[in-house]
Design a protein around this motif. Structure first.
Motif, PDB file in Angstrom:
ATOM      1  N   LEU A  27      57.319  18.462 -22.782  1.00 56.71           N
ATOM      2  CA  LEU A  27      56.290  17.794 -23.592  1.00 56.71           C
ATOM      3  C   LEU A  27      55.162  17.279 -22.706  1.00 56.71           C
ATOM      4  O   LEU A  27      53.986  17.375 -23.068  1.00 56.71           O
ATOM      5  N   LEU A  28      55.514  16.766 -21.540  1.00 52.04           N
ATOM      6  CA  LEU A  28      54.510  16.274 -20.599  1.00 52.04           C
ATOM      7  C   LEU A  28      53.633  17.418 -20.109  1.00 52.04           C
ATOM      8  O   LEU A  28      52.407  17.284 -20.015  1.00 52.04           O
ATOM      9  N   ARG A  29      54.237  18.560 -19.840  1.00 60.39           N
ATOM     10  CA  ARG A  29      53.483  19.743 -19.400  1.00 60.39           C
ATOM     11  C   ARG A  29      52.548  20.222 -20.515  1.00 60.39           C
ATOM     12  O   ARG A  29      51.392  20.562 -20.258  1.00 60.39           O
ATOM     13  N   LEU A  30      53.043  20.250 -21.751  1.00 59.60           N
ATOM     14  CA  LEU A  30      52.207  20.639 -22.889  1.00 59.60           C
ATOM     15  C   LEU A  30      51.016  19.693 -23.028  1.00 59.60           C
ATOM     16  O   LEU A  30      49.884  20.133 -23.237  1.00 59.60           O
ATOM     17  N   TYR A  31      51.270  18.400 -22.905  1.00 55.09           N
ATOM     18  CA  TYR A  31      50.201  17.410 -23.005  1.00 55.09           C
ATOM     19  C   TYR A  31      49.145  17.646 -21.933  1.00 55.09           C
ATOM     20  O   TYR A  31      47.952  17.687 -22.222  1.00 55.09           O
ATOM     21  N   ALA A  32      49.594  17.786 -20.698  1.00 59.44           N
ATOM     22  CA  ALA A  32      48.658  17.950 -19.580  1.00 59.44           C
ATOM     23  C   ALA A  32      47.830  19.223 -19.736  1.00 59.44           C
ATOM     24  O   ALA A  32      46.610  19.209 -19.529  1.00 59.44           O
ATOM     25  N   LEU A  33      48.464  20.315 -20.102  1.00 57.17           N
ATOM     26  CA  LEU A  33      47.737  21.569 -20.297  1.00 57.17           C
ATOM     27  C   LEU A  33      46.735  21.455 -21.439  1.00 57.17           C
ATOM     28  O   LEU A  33      45.605  21.948 -21.342  1.00 57.17           O
ATOM     29  N   PHE A  34      47.138  20.792 -22.525  1.00 59.68           N
ATOM     30  CA  PHE A  34      46.237  20.621 -23.666  1.00 59.68           C
ATOM     31  C   PHE A  34      45.013  19.811 -23.252  1.00 59.68           C
ATOM     32  O   PHE A  34      43.874  20.180 -23.560  1.00 59.68           O
ATOM     33  N   LYS A  35      45.225  18.701 -22.564  1.00 62.95           N
ATOM     34  CA  LYS A  35      44.108  17.854 -22.137  1.00 62.95           C
ATOM     35  C   LYS A  35      43.183  18.604 -21.181  1.00 62.95           C
ATOM     36  O   LYS A  35      41.963  18.510 -21.293  1.00 62.95           O
ATOM     37  N   GLN A  36      43.767  19.353 -20.242  1.00 62.25           N
ATOM     38  CA  GLN A  36      42.953  20.108 -19.290  1.00 62.25           C
ATOM     39  C   GLN A  36      42.154  21.182 -20.023  1.00 62.25           C
ATOM     40  O   GLN A  36      40.985  21.416 -19.725  1.00 62.25           O
ATOM     41  N   ALA A  37      42.790  21.820 -21.008  1.00 63.75           N
ATOM     42  CA  ALA A  37      42.137  22.899 -21.757  1.00 63.75           C
ATOM     43  C   ALA A  37      41.006  22.377 -22.632  1.00 63.75           C
ATOM     44  O   ALA A  37      40.000  23.047 -22.818  1.00 63.75           O
ATOM     45  N   THR A  38      41.161  21.183 -23.165  1.00 62.24           N
ATOM     46  CA  THR A  38      40.171  20.677 -24.114  1.00 62.24           C
ATOM     47  C   THR A  38      39.131  19.752 -23.482  1.00 62.24           C
ATOM     48  O   THR A  38      38.004  19.684 -23.959  1.00 62.24           O
ATOM     49  N   GLU A  39      39.502  19.050 -22.402  1.00 60.17           N
ATOM     50  CA  GLU A  39      38.586  18.066 -21.824  1.00 60.17           C
ATOM     51  C   GLU A  39      38.229  18.329 -20.364  1.00 60.17           C
ATOM     52  O   GLU A  39      37.313  17.700 -19.844  1.00 60.17           O
ATOM     53  N   GLY A  40      38.970  19.194 -19.697  1.00 62.87           N
ATOM     54  CA  GLY A  40      38.720  19.432 -18.277  1.00 62.87           C
ATOM     55  C   GLY A  40      39.467  18.421 -17.424  1.00 62.87           C
ATOM     56  O   GLY A  40      40.454  17.839 -17.861  1.00 62.87           O
ATOM     57  N   ASP A  41      38.994  18.210 -16.215  1.00 58.02           N
ATOM     58  CA  ASP A  41      39.678  17.329 -15.272  1.00 58.02           C
ATOM     59  C   ASP A  41      39.809  15.908 -15.811  1.00 58.02           C
ATOM     60  O   ASP A  41      38.925  15.407 -16.506  1.00 58.02           O
TER      61      ASP A  41
END
Length: 88
Positions: A27-41
């Motif tokens: 779940l943490l990996r999904l969250y991080a990937l989603f945030k990176q994909a939608t907002e960047g760094d």
């Protein structure tokens, strides 16, 4: 809309329909990937010491610094597909 964007949006829908809830690290990996994909760094201040969950989320997202948004979308889609197939 690009093919990758369509796949990413479908993966967002699919992840809510998984038969089993993924483990906390997934779940943490999904969250991080989603945030990176939608907002960047990751930006902003790191959550305080009392917000343990927020700190873990921020750290996971910050670990992806420099990953392109398209790469993060691709990795998100691949992770969701593996979860749908029953692998974690």
């Amino acid at each position: 809309m690009s093919e990758l964007q369509s796949q990413f949006e479908q993966a967002q829908t699919d992840v809510t329909k998984l038969s089993e809830r993924p483990g906390n690290l997934t779940l943490l990996r999904l969250y991080a990937l989603f945030k990176q994909a939608t907002e960047g760094d990751a930006g902003g201040d790191k959550p305080g010491l009392t917000d343990i969950v927020g700190r873990y989320k921020h750290d996971a997202w910050a670990a992806l610094k420099g990953t392109s948004q398209d790469t993060a979308k691709t990795q998100y889609v691949e992770l969701v597909e593996s979860l749908k197939a029953g692998a974690e």
